[in-house]
Design an enzyme around this catalytic site. Structure first.
Site, PDB file in Angstrom:
ATOM      1  CB  CYS A   2      -0.991  -0.023   1.111  1.00 20.30           C
ATOM      2  SG  CYS A   2      -1.683  -1.459   1.376  1.00 20.30           S
ATOM      3  NE  ARG A  50      -6.617  -3.912   2.049  1.00 17.20           N
ATOM      4  CZ  ARG A  50      -7.682  -4.654   2.252  1.00 17.20           C
ATOM      5  NH1 ARG A  50      -8.962  -4.425   1.837  1.00 17.20           N
ATOM      6  NH2 ARG A  50      -7.439  -5.928   2.875  1.00 17.20           N
ATOM      7  CG  LEU A  51      -1.802  -4.238  -4.202  1.00 16.38           C
ATOM      8  CD1 LEU A  51      -2.661  -4.076  -5.467  1.00 16.38           C
ATOM      9  CD2 LEU A  51      -0.455  -4.265  -4.474  1.00 16.38           C
ATOM     10  CB  ILE A  53      -2.042  -8.839  -0.122  1.00 17.10           C
ATOM     11  CG1 ILE A  53      -1.297  -7.608  -1.242  1.00 17.10           C
ATOM     12  CG2 ILE A  53      -1.096  -9.814  -0.251  1.00 17.10           C
ATOM     13  CD1 ILE A  53      -1.375  -7.970  -2.637  1.00 17.10           C
ATOM     14  CG  ASN A  75       3.972   0.367   2.199  1.00 17.23           C
ATOM     15  OD1 ASN A  75       3.335  -0.858   1.419  1.00 17.23           O
ATOM     16  ND2 ASN A  75       5.095   0.877   1.991  1.00 17.23           N
ATOM     17  CG  ASP A 100      -0.784  -8.096   7.464  1.00 17.38           C
ATOM     18  OD1 ASP A 100      -1.773  -7.398   6.933  1.00 17.38           O
ATOM     19  OD2 ASP A 100       0.344  -8.225   6.629  1.00 17.38           O
ATOM     20  CB  ILE A 291      12.214  -9.376 -18.844  1.00 15.50           C
ATOM     21  CG1 ILE A 291      10.995  -8.734 -18.521  1.00 15.50           C
ATOM     22  CG2 ILE A 291      12.819  -8.370 -19.984  1.00 15.50           C
ATOM     23  CD1 ILE A 291      10.121  -8.434 -19.804  1.00 15.50           C
ATOM     24  CB  SER A 363      12.302 -10.581  -6.212  1.00  9.88           C
ATOM     25  OG  SER A 363      13.022 -10.012  -5.051  1.00  9.88           O
ATOM     26  N   GLY A 364      14.443 -12.780  -5.778  1.00  4.74           N
ATOM     27  CA  GLY A 364      15.859 -13.404  -5.631  1.00  4.74           C
ATOM     28  C   GLY A 364      16.640 -12.228  -4.953  1.00  4.74           C
TER      29      GLY A 364
END
Length: 631
Positions: A2, A50-51, A53, A75, A100, A291, A363-364
């Site tokens: 967020c 807000r996103l 999840i 966030n 959460d 990509i 991600s790494g």
């Protein structure tokens, strides 16, 4: 994931203008396309984008406790929220949602600032406590999530997930901080310890700020730090097994989501390890994306495809043109401050691709910093051995003289570029590393500065920031010092800023399991020979993954996202390179010597030297200055 924003009157409880708060919050709309909210009371206002999840229906913010005593704008994600929730329930707390966010609220109510020790996640949040009239701002241990703040003329403190939230408030003064210009040109990003806008601060990773109405603004407090001063005592085999278990825990905890989840897959060690462990923990095919580039020397999609086939992932890839520089203005808008890591372009593209099918992507990122995976770590480790054999009284004058007369050969393979190595060895370890990790040297920067800027900078030396970090690091050797400094500067300032801004630009949540703080603490205690071994970085990580990944993935040369900016500035961007010296914002600042900038551009375009990194820095600085100061 967020965006948060807020206003807090530190001295008196003045009313907060909801419209100003709403404008600050709306400036972060890309971070939270699923909803927005604001809450105000005398002296304070919290905003949220807000996103969704976790707990898609019940996690709206700002969130209040049932008695409305505490209010949260948050966030990030708390990966161990179920365990913390269970502990709080045993202590008598009753929950109304499955989010959460509510866990953070009750953790604050139960433990105060000590709640941070119990939270494992990526976060930046604000809690206002109406009982104590305190505002609590906190940022996660490694600095995955950003938080900017500034004191303004009416005595209030503004804060937000990105600088643009503060810029939306008319009380924020837009005065440039010239030492940050030197920092940026030295490192290619504006470090977390400063800002290009005078008076704007970034809450440091692993820090909190506790503000109380009627009291002076305090300094932020560090609640966590990396410690390289201790060493694990187990056998290499035992440590390898422990590492695998920590990796599994880190990956598994980041797979909790109520929306589609996937992973970035480059075909390198780190992202391949994450995908391997995701596949082991998932009943369905893991969604992966990569990509590639239409220039074969830059393309890694073949390696990514091999990993996708090995673990039967639901894999998607997209090939983009090597001259895909059309995002420059988009990136300048999203980063606000100048940012010169050109790999932000492909990172944006892979985030864009991932967002077509998932809302969360693992991600790494983080393993290079934790496990000494960069080539500069390997080189510095070797140089430190030489420094241990030769006294400074010899290295300074003799190697310094040799370095000064040795020809500069940027075009040559690294083993034949002895000039930089000789000059580095002539200095102390921290001094040599600070310049090795930089983009432009002090003399290189000063050669393009105007007399006025040089006078204003005085004795300021951007590299000193990193030198101080290394010299004061809790460390046993030079490799420890270098990794510590990278985690304090490079990781939050470059890597995590890049991933946060590019993923949030498209409404994607990126999670970094290799930055789990327990994993980082374990890595910091590893003996140096289990990090760097026979010229290889990330030694123990690679050994631990041999049962999962083939050797041609584990032990191939590191590549990463590479962009051909040198060619761009000799082709389609040549005119922009020339304009930097006379027609843009840089020229209007008076900070640079126009004649020197023209020579930098002309020499590069003519092929007399490779000035592409400096030109890229100057171009991104020019675009940032236009946006921040209207130049």
């Amino acid at each position: 994931m967020c965006g948060i924003a807020g206003i807090f009157h530190l001295e008196t409880a003045k009313p907060v203008d909801p419209d100003r708060l709403r404008k600050m919050t709306d400036a972060l709309g890309h971070r939270g396309p699923d909803g927005s909210g604001i809450w105000t009371a005398p002296g304070v206002g919290l905003g949220h984008r807000r996103l969704s999840i976790i707990d898609l229906e019940g996690g709206a913010q700002p969130m209040l406790t049932p008695d409305e005593a505490q209010i949260l704008s948050f966030n990030g994600e708390i990966y161990n929220f179920l365990e913390v929730r269970a502990e709080l329930e045993r202590l008598g707390h009753q929950f109304q949602t499955s989010s959460d966010s509510e866990v953070i609220l009750f953790a604050w109510r139960q433990w105060g600032v000590d709640c941070l020790k119990r939270l494992n996640g990526m976060f930046a949040f604000a809690i206002y406590d109406q009982r104590s009239r305190q505002l609590f701002l906190a940022r996660d241990r490694l600095g995955v999530k950003p938080l900017f703040y500034a004191r303004v003329s009416d005595g209030s403190i503004l804060f937000g997930s990105e600088l643009k939230a503060l810029l939306a408030n008319p009380l924020l003064r837009r005065d440039p901080n010239i030492t940050a210009v030197d920092d940026y040109l030295a490192f290619g990003y504006v470090p977390d310890q400063t800002s290009l806008l005078k008076g704007v601060k970034k809450l440091a990773a692993g820090h909190y700020l506790l503000l109380e109405q009627g009291k002076p603004e305090p300094e932020s407090v560090q609640y966590w730090d990396m410690d390289f001063s201790q060493r694990s005592k187990g056998s290499a085999r035992d440590l390898e097994e422990e590492l695998v278990e920590l990796l599994k825990q880190a990956v598994n905890s980041r797979m909790i989501s109520d929306v589609p989840l996937g992973a970035f897959l480059s075909g390198g060690v780190d992202s391949s390890a994450v995908v391997a462990l995701m596949a082991e923990n998932s009943r369905r095919a893991v969604k992966t994306c990569s990509i590639g580039f239409d220039q074969q020397s830059l393309d890694e999609t073949g390696y990514a495809r091999a990993i996708a086939e090995r673990f039967q992932t639901d894999h998607r890839e997209r090939i983009v043109a090597a001259d895909d520089f059309g995002l420059i203005d988009t990136l300048a808008d999203h980063f606000d401050e100048p940012f010169a890591d050109a790999s932000a372009l492909p990172t944006y593209r892979v985030s864009e691709l991932a967002r077509e099918t998932v809302t969360v992507a693992l991600s790494g990122d983080g393993a290079d910093e934790a496990m000494a995976g960069y080539r500069r770590h390997v080189f510095h480790h070797a140089e430190e051995r030489v420094r241990g054999l030769l006294p400074q009284s010899f290295r300074g004058p003799v190697l310094g003289w040799l370095g000064s007369v040795y020809p500069k050969a940027d075009w040559a393979p690294r083993p034949f570029r002895a000039k930089s190595t000789l000059l580095s060895l002539a200095r102390s370890g921290p001094e040599g590393y600070a310049e090795a990790v930089g983009v432009t040297t002090p003399s290189g920067r000063r050669s393009v500065y105007s007399d006025a800027l040089q006078r204003d900078l005085g004795e300021y030396h951007a590299e000193q920031r990193m030198i101080d970090l290394m010299e004061n690091a809790p460390a046993q050797n030079g490799l420890d010092q270098a990794q510590y400094a990278d985690m304090k500067m490079w990781l939050p300032g470059d890597i995590l800023t890049k991933v946060d801004r590019t993923s949030m630009a498209v409404g994607l949540e990126a999670r970094e399991p290799l930055l789990d703080y327990r994993l980082m603490e374990f890595a910091a205690k590893l003996p140096a020979n289990l990090r760097v071994h026979k010229g290889q970085g990330k030694y123990l990580l690679k050994k631990s993954m041999e049962k999962y990944l083939p050797n041609d993935i584990l032990y191939r040369p590191k590549m990463g996202f590479v962009t051909p900016i040198a060619q761009w500035f000799r082709g389609p961007l040549a005119d922009q390179a020339r304009d930097i010296s006379s027609g843009g914002a840089l020229a209007r600042t008076g900070w640079f010597d126009g004649k020197a900038l023209r020579k930098v551009a002309d020499d590069h375009i003519a092929g007399r030297s490779d000035n592409s990194r400096l030109l890229w820095q100057l171009l991104m600085l020019d675009k940032s200055l236009q946006r921040l100061f209207g130049l």
